[in-house]
Design an enzyme around this catalytic site. Structure first.
Site, PDB file in Angstrom:
ATOM      1  N   ASP A  22     -17.618 -24.160  39.872  1.00  0.00           N
ATOM      2  CA  ASP A  22     -17.075 -23.883  41.194  1.00  0.00           C
ATOM      3  C   ASP A  22     -18.126 -24.274  42.222  1.00  0.00           C
ATOM      4  OD1 ASP A  22     -18.455 -21.129  42.215  1.00  0.00           O
ATOM      5  OD2 ASP A  22     -18.065 -20.983  40.069  1.00  0.00           O
ATOM      6  N   ASP A 112     -11.481 -14.387  45.981  1.00  0.00           N
ATOM      7  CA  ASP A 112     -12.901 -14.123  45.774  1.00  0.00           C
ATOM      8  C   ASP A 112     -13.248 -12.745  46.339  1.00  0.00           C
ATOM      9  OD1 ASP A 112     -15.617 -14.205  45.495  1.00  0.00           O
ATOM     10  OD2 ASP A 112     -15.888 -16.166  46.424  1.00  0.00           O
ATOM     11  N   GLU A 114     -15.843 -10.230  46.537  1.00  0.00           N
ATOM     12  CA  GLU A 114     -17.264  -9.939  46.385  1.00  0.00           C
ATOM     13  C   GLU A 114     -17.889  -9.814  47.774  1.00  0.00           C
ATOM     14  OE1 GLU A 114     -19.796 -13.136  45.019  1.00  0.00           O
ATOM     15  OE2 GLU A 114     -18.322 -14.640  45.646  1.00  0.00           O
TER      16      GLU A 114
END
Length: 217
Positions: A22, A112, A114
């Site tokens: 990624d 995502d 985080e």
């Protein structure tokens, strides 16, 4: 998904496994060709934490497609503190992908989850915002997955036992340099992971990447 240091190690092919990377920067055609010799999936950033589409995402996806990389997903780094709603952010990314690289994009968006500093200071507000983001996948007819880790999940939502979206595949992060799920510990009601980010802050094909492992991405 962080800053990068040089790592010239190679990834050995093992039967029944898949490796991928990624990235948060643009994949060029030459880099994609280099990556294609080892990696079967790539996940470039599609949405920035500042609350806007990363307009280089389709450049990366098209380069990967032309190089023959099998799976070309993208990830959405949300902005829960921005004025745009969760559904608006998802809709913005989906619209951009459909307009600019629909036939080359594999069709999946990874959420995502985080960085508690990017979220609000309220776990209840964070849960509500995340649930709206996850629900937007369904309302927009988009295939989604969740990227997170037990520590990040707990920091954002207040507990590893908080469950929402566990029907989606989980891509978890643990930088132990091991392409294996043997380290996985249940959180968020996921008992089996889909993929693992096992090396971060590294360089492959002269590009900053994170390395990932899966049995069937």
């Amino acid at each position: 998904m962080s800053e990068f240091i040089e790592d010239n190690s190679t990834t050995a092919a093992v039967a029944g496994t898949q490796y991928g990377i990624d990235v948060s920067t643009t994949i060029s055609s030459s880099t994609a060709t280099c990556l294609a010799s080892t990696y079967t999936f790539v996940v470039p950033r599609g949405y920035r934490s500042s609350g806007s589409v990363d307009t280089q995402v389709c450049t990366s996806i098209i380069a990967a497609y032309n190089a023959g990389i099998k799976i070309r997903d993208t990830y959405l780094f949300p902005c829960p503190t921005c004025s745009k709603s969760a559904s608006a952010q998802m809709s913005e990314l989906v619209s951009y992908l459909n307009t600019n690289c629909k036939s080359q994009w594999s069709g999946r968006i990874w959420l995502d989850i985080e960085g508690s500093s990017y979220w609000t200071g309220s776990t209840s507000s964070n849960k509500a915002w995340y649930q709206a983001l996850r629900d937007s996948c369904k309302s927009l007819g988009v295939t989604c997955g969740i990227y997170s880790s037990a520590s990040q999940w707990s920091a954002i939502f207040g507990s590893t036992s908080y469950c929402y979206g566990s029907d989606l595949p989980l891509w978890y992060a643990h930088y132990d340099n091991l392409a294996s799920f043997s380290d996985f510990t249940t959180f968020g009601c996921w008992t089996t992971p889909h993929a693992k980010q096992y090396v971060g802050t590294t360089t492959v094909c002269s590009m900053g990447v994170d390395k990932n492992y899966a049995t069937a991405f």
